[in-house]
Design a protein around this motif. Structure first.
Motif, PDB file in Angstrom:
ATOM      1  N   MET A   1       0.669  -1.124   0.106  1.00 39.03           N
ATOM      2  CA  MET A   1      -0.107   0.399   0.018  1.00 39.03           C
ATOM      3  C   MET A   1       0.862   0.821  -0.455  1.00 39.03           C
ATOM      4  SD  MET A   1      -2.789  -0.771  -0.192  1.00 39.03           S
ATOM      5  CE  MET A   1      -4.468  -1.345   0.520  1.00 39.03           C
ATOM      6  N   LYS A   3       1.137   5.484   0.217  1.00 35.68           N
ATOM      7  CA  LYS A   3       0.492   6.628   0.841  1.00 35.68           C
ATOM      8  C   LYS A   3       0.693   7.507   0.001  1.00 35.68           C
ATOM      9  CE  LYS A   3       1.060   7.449   5.467  1.00 35.68           C
ATOM     10  NZ  LYS A   3       1.614   7.885   6.491  1.00 35.68           N
ATOM     11  N   HIS A   4      -1.180   8.416  -0.010  1.00 38.76           N
ATOM     12  CA  HIS A   4      -0.928   9.327  -1.265  1.00 38.76           C
ATOM     13  C   HIS A   4      -1.409  10.614  -0.401  1.00 38.76           C
ATOM     14  CE1 HIS A   4      -0.891   6.731  -4.969  1.00 38.76           C
ATOM     15  NE2 HIS A   4      -1.532   5.363  -3.586  1.00 38.76           N
ATOM     16  N   ARG A  27     -16.689   4.415   0.014  1.00 39.26           N
ATOM     17  CA  ARG A  27     -16.249   3.885  -0.987  1.00 39.26           C
ATOM     18  C   ARG A  27     -15.312   2.772  -0.388  1.00 39.26           C
ATOM     19  NH1 ARG A  27     -19.894   6.271  -3.577  1.00 39.26           N
ATOM     20  NH2 ARG A  27     -19.601   7.488  -6.037  1.00 39.26           N
ATOM     21  N   PHE A  29     -12.826   4.315   1.610  1.00 38.31           N
ATOM     22  CA  PHE A  29     -11.401   4.591   1.444  1.00 38.31           C
ATOM     23  C   PHE A  29     -11.403   4.896   2.769  1.00 38.31           C
ATOM     24  CE2 PHE A  29     -12.879   5.808  -3.336  1.00 38.31           C
ATOM     25  CZ  PHE A  29     -12.712   4.666  -3.810  1.00 38.31           C
ATOM     26  N   ASN A  30      -9.825   4.918   3.873  1.00 37.28           N
ATOM     27  CA  ASN A  30      -9.576   5.340   4.954  1.00 37.28           C
ATOM     28  C   ASN A  30      -8.999   7.526   5.206  1.00 37.28           C
ATOM     29  OD1 ASN A  30      -9.744   5.337   7.592  1.00 37.28           O
ATOM     30  ND2 ASN A  30      -7.410   5.199   7.418  1.00 37.28           N
ATOM     31  N   THR A  51      -4.583   9.374   2.438  1.00 38.87           N
ATOM     32  CA  THR A  51      -5.202   8.422   2.417  1.00 38.87           C
ATOM     33  C   THR A  51      -4.133   7.031   1.668  1.00 38.87           C
ATOM     34  OG1 THR A  51      -6.961   7.301   1.427  1.00 38.87           O
ATOM     35  CG2 THR A  51      -5.721   8.316  -0.380  1.00 38.87           C
ATOM     36  N   THR A  52      -4.523   6.099   1.880  1.00 41.83           N
ATOM     37  CA  THR A  52      -2.969   4.867   1.559  1.00 41.83           C
ATOM     38  C   THR A  52      -4.028   4.002   0.377  1.00 41.83           C
ATOM     39  OG1 THR A  52      -2.173   4.706   3.884  1.00 41.83           O
ATOM     40  CG2 THR A  52      -1.846   2.533   2.669  1.00 41.83           C
ATOM     41  N   GLY A  53      -3.404   3.373  -0.247  1.00 43.94           N
ATOM     42  CA  GLY A  53      -4.347   2.668  -1.299  1.00 43.94           C
ATOM     43  C   GLY A  53      -3.454   2.919  -2.764  1.00 43.94           C
ATOM     44  N   ASP A  54      -3.355   1.706  -4.015  1.00 43.71           N
ATOM     45  CA  ASP A  54      -2.792   1.670  -4.688  1.00 43.71           C
ATOM     46  C   ASP A  54      -2.798   2.307  -6.016  1.00 43.71           C
ATOM     47  OD1 ASP A  54      -5.143   0.657  -5.823  1.00 43.71           O
ATOM     48  OD2 ASP A  54      -4.768  -1.834  -5.829  1.00 43.71           O
ATOM     49  N   LYS A  56      -4.761   2.239  -8.415  1.00 45.54           N
ATOM     50  CA  LYS A  56      -6.293   2.464  -9.071  1.00 45.54           C
ATOM     51  C   LYS A  56      -7.483   3.010  -7.904  1.00 45.54           C
ATOM     52  CE  LYS A  56      -9.086  -1.906 -10.560  1.00 45.54           C
ATOM     53  NZ  LYS A  56      -9.708  -2.860 -10.424  1.00 45.54           N
ATOM     54  N   LEU A  57      -7.040   2.552  -6.628  1.00 45.34           N
ATOM     55  CA  LEU A  57      -7.460   3.548  -5.904  1.00 45.34           C
ATOM     56  C   LEU A  57      -7.540   4.981  -5.780  1.00 45.34           C
ATOM     57  CD1 LEU A  57      -8.707   3.154  -2.043  1.00 45.34           C
ATOM     58  CD2 LEU A  57      -6.885   4.726  -1.886  1.00 45.34           C
TER      59      LEU A  57
END
Length: 162
Positions: A1, A3-4, A27, A29-30, A51-54, A56-57
């Motif tokens: 994951m 961090k964005h 959705r 999303f945290n 937020t954290t994700g790939d 695509k997120l």
């Protein structure tokens, strides 16, 4: 994951923060942190959301944000070199006998004492999240009585081209 850090320029209207944060919640999303304040243009506010994700997120979040009427612009600030800061206020137990030690920690972190009472002091520290985490760890042995953090605010660094 990954961090964005996302900067979202929005109309300064009641309910916009609720709609943006609600979109994340619906959705699944945290939001790790969110800060909102005035922008360089009157009538617009800038939200900085971590937020954290790939990838695509991130793409999905951006597309969903643009569907909201009050969203003007969405930028992944973390995709380029950025300057990011957070502010922490830490109320620490500080009997007069340990104050010199605490002041040594404060000086090392280029922080500031913003209030002193008979048995406590409030320290203000500004920097990246790691710096604030490190200062909290060093102040724990003295007894942290209260702690608050702003969340991250960020912008991209200036490019070498004018």
């Amino acid at each position: 994951m990954i961090k964005h850090t996302i900067a979202v320029l929005v109309n300064d209207q009641p309910g916009v923060l609720q709609r943006v944060s609600g979109l994340f919640g619906r959705r699944g999303f945290n939001i790790e942190s969110i800060t909102v304040g005035a922008s360089e243009e009157a009538g617009l506010s800038r939200m900085v959301i971590v937020t954290t994700g790939d990838e695509k997120l991130l793409e999905q979040v951006s597309k969903q944000l643009y569907k909201l009427i009050d969203v003007i612009k969405v930028v992944d600030v973390s995709s380029s070199p950025m300057v990011a800061r957070e502010l922490g206020l830490i109320k620490v137990s500080a009997d007069p006998s340990v104050r010199p030690e605490i002041l040594g920690v404060v000086d090392t972190f280029r922080a500031a004492v913003v209030d002193i009472g008979p048995a406590n002091m409030i320290v203000q520290v500004v920097g990246d999240s790691d710096k604030i985490d490190a200062m909290i760890e060093l102040l724990k042995p003295y007894g942290i009585r209260e702690l608050t953090r702003t969340g991250l605010t960020a912008m991209n660094r200036s490019s070498l081209r004018a």
